[in-house]
Scaffold this active site. Structure first.
Site, PDB file in Angstrom:
ATOM      1  N   LYS A 102       0.530  -1.438  -0.123  1.00 41.12           N
ATOM      2  CA  LYS A 102      -0.023  -0.471   0.034  1.00 41.12           C
ATOM      3  C   LYS A 102       1.126   1.255   0.243  1.00 41.12           C
ATOM      4  O   LYS A 102       1.725   1.739   1.130  1.00 41.12           O
ATOM      5  CB  LYS A 102      -0.727   0.490   0.977  1.00 41.12           C
ATOM      6  CG  LYS A 102      -2.061  -1.313   1.052  1.00 41.12           C
ATOM      7  CD  LYS A 102      -3.044  -0.593   0.266  1.00 41.12           C
ATOM      8  CE  LYS A 102      -4.312  -1.312   0.556  1.00 41.12           C
ATOM      9  NZ  LYS A 102      -5.026  -1.395  -0.715  1.00 41.12           N
ATOM     10  N   ASP A 109      -0.255  -0.492  -4.819  1.00 37.83           N
ATOM     11  CA  ASP A 109      -1.634   0.202  -5.137  1.00 37.83           C
ATOM     12  C   ASP A 109      -1.566   0.952  -4.189  1.00 37.83           C
ATOM     13  O   ASP A 109      -1.164   1.215  -2.898  1.00 37.83           O
ATOM     14  CB  ASP A 109      -2.525  -1.393  -3.630  1.00 37.83           C
ATOM     15  CG  ASP A 109      -4.419  -0.783  -4.293  1.00 37.83           C
ATOM     16  OD1 ASP A 109      -4.506   0.046  -4.494  1.00 37.83           O
ATOM     17  OD2 ASP A 109      -5.262  -1.027  -3.436  1.00 37.83           O
ATOM     18  N   ASP A 165      -9.249   0.005 -10.391  1.00 39.23           N
ATOM     19  CA  ASP A 165      -9.782  -0.692  -9.088  1.00 39.23           C
ATOM     20  C   ASP A 165     -11.245  -0.108  -9.055  1.00 39.23           C
ATOM     21  O   ASP A 165     -12.560   0.078  -9.043  1.00 39.23           O
ATOM     22  CB  ASP A 165      -9.068  -1.241  -8.785  1.00 39.23           C
ATOM     23  CG  ASP A 165      -9.907  -1.978  -7.210  1.00 39.23           C
ATOM     24  OD1 ASP A 165     -10.837  -1.599  -7.143  1.00 39.23           O
ATOM     25  OD2 ASP A 165      -9.420  -1.430  -6.100  1.00 39.23           O
ATOM     26  N   LYS A 179     -14.410  -6.867  -7.980  1.00 38.09           N
ATOM     27  CA  LYS A 179     -15.173  -7.066  -6.458  1.00 38.09           C
ATOM     28  C   LYS A 179     -16.533  -6.938  -6.081  1.00 38.09           C
ATOM     29  O   LYS A 179     -17.100  -6.607  -6.410  1.00 38.09           O
ATOM     30  CB  LYS A 179     -14.489  -5.884  -5.898  1.00 38.09           C
ATOM     31  CG  LYS A 179     -12.773  -6.183  -5.788  1.00 38.09           C
ATOM     32  CD  LYS A 179     -12.512  -4.634  -4.584  1.00 38.09           C
ATOM     33  CE  LYS A 179     -10.789  -4.710  -4.351  1.00 38.09           C
ATOM     34  NZ  LYS A 179     -10.464  -3.353  -3.450  1.00 38.09           N
ATOM     35  N   GLU A 194      -1.911  -0.754  -8.578  1.00 33.25           N
ATOM     36  CA  GLU A 194      -3.235  -0.375  -9.336  1.00 33.25           C
ATOM     37  C   GLU A 194      -3.831   1.292  -8.365  1.00 33.25           C
ATOM     38  O   GLU A 194      -3.110   1.299  -7.560  1.00 33.25           O
ATOM     39  CB  GLU A 194      -3.255  -1.260  -7.945  1.00 33.25           C
ATOM     40  CG  GLU A 194      -5.070  -1.823  -7.453  1.00 33.25           C
ATOM     41  CD  GLU A 194      -4.964  -2.785  -6.514  1.00 33.25           C
ATOM     42  OE1 GLU A 194      -6.953  -2.893  -6.572  1.00 33.25           O
ATOM     43  OE2 GLU A 194      -4.826  -3.831  -6.533  1.00 33.25           O
TER      44      GLU A 194
END
Length: 365
Positions: A162, A190, A243, A267, A218
């Site tokens: 992250k 991400d 995403d 998702k 991401e």
């Protein structure tokens, strides 16, 4: 046989480690578990995770949607007419993807239970083992390096780091993680929308020039900035994964049309369940985009459904299904388990969940 009852369970379960991203910090999974009961007493489960900063979904809002609208529509209906029931759920309300996902998954779980087969077999797959990455929560370079070594020791070969909290220090963070784990571990980043387009290009080019071997990046920029996403994708070599930019089919069509990303992260709580998720995977594949199936901070209910989807449909990159691994204890009885970097699906009907634990749970019939 008909659906005789719709129950909602408000669940809060602690994480063993705080989960930190560019968008939020949390120490619990707060989620709504939906239970559909048929006239034979069988139950199917689905989940609507609360993620204010990403989907806008809340436990209270999802619960109201299920209790006041989706649930009453299902009472007295045939659960075996799965395609029709799922289509009705998608049409019933605008938005509310997490609530729709919970009901959609519960319908699939109930249908599989009624047939006596695991959910993955209902979806057309056979394998019961699905690989996953693991997330390294946002932090400084020293903390990330330590977490990376620990996750490597835990058996994870794909680390999702992250970043996006501080563009000026992100290159050093990636350097520290790569130095900690060596060349044998895959690293993906991400940014959770945390960079501007110019920051994204600057950081990613630094990563490329340093030979840090990052697998993908991401959602580097704000979800609404598809022009910015395309601008970044056109100027770097590392593949870009959309995403938050893609909730449903219309979003994916725009990403494809603008050539804004190389892959898409599907998702269930973002798109509305298994029924629309399969459409997204098919559409991405047809247009040459890579695919990942990911998760919000969900329990074994949501992860079991997502892992079943991957087991049946596959993805081009290792899926992101570690959310339930972060839980200090399971809020359900049965369901998936983790074997190192593998999600193990139960070889029992549906999601293999026999009930919920009592701690920190509120139930509404």
């Amino acid at each position: 046989m008909t659906i005789s009852e719709v129950r909602t369970h408000r669940v809060s379960a602690p994480l063993h480690t705080p989960f930190v991203t560019a968008l939020r910090r949390t120490t619990t999974v707060d989620t709504l578990v939906v239970e559909l009961v048929d006239s034979d007493g069988r139950s199917g489960f689905g989940e609507a995770p609360q993620v204010w900063q990403v989907t806008g979904a809340s436990v209270a809002g999802a619960g109201a949607c299920v209790r006041e609208l989706l649930g009453p529509q299902l009472i007295g209906r045939d659960p075996d007419d799965l395609v029709t029931r799922c289509a009705e759920v998608q049409r019933a309300v605008a938005g509310n993807e997490a609530a729709k996902a919970a009901v959609d998954v519960a319908l699939h779980d109930l249908a599989a239970r009624r047939l006596g087969v695991p959910l993955v077999r209902l979806l057309g797959g056979t394998t019961l083992r699905v690989p996953t990455d693991v997330t390294l929560a946002a932090g400084d370079a020293v903390d990330l390096a330590a977490a990376a070594r620990q996750r490597q020791a835990d058996g994870f070969g794909v680390l999702k780091v992250k970043v996006g909290t501080d563009a000026s220090g992100d290159l050093d963070r990636v350097r520290a993680v790569r130095a900690a784990v060596g060349p044998g571990v895959r690293i993906r980043l991400d940014a959770n929308q945390g960079w501007t387009p110019r920051e994204a290009v600057r950081v990613i080019r630094g990563i490329e020039d340093s030979g840090l071997d990052v697998e993908l990046i991401e959602q580097p920029v704000a979800r609404w900035d598809l022009d910015g996403l395309a601008w970044v994708s056109d100027r770097v070599s590392v593949p870009i994964l959309a995403d938050e930019a893609v909730f449903g089919v219309r979003d994916l069509v725009e990403v494809i049309r603008r050539r804004a990303a190389d892959l898409v992260n599907v998702k269930l709580a973002k798109c509305g369940g298994l029924h629309p998720a399969r459409t997204l995977l098919d559409l991405a594949t047809a247009h040459g985009l890579g695919t990942v199936v990911g998760s919000m901070m969900e329990s074994q209910v949501g992860i079991g459904a997502a892992a079943s989807l991957v087991a049946a449909y596959g993805t081009t990159a290792v899926p992101d299904l570690d959310a339930a691994w972060w839980l200090a204890w399971s809020p359900v009885q049965g369901g998936i388990r983790y074997d190192g970097a593998t999600v193990v699906l139960p070889d029992t009907p549906g999601l293999g969940i026999s009930g919920l634990t009592e701690a920190k749970m509120q139930t509404h019939g």
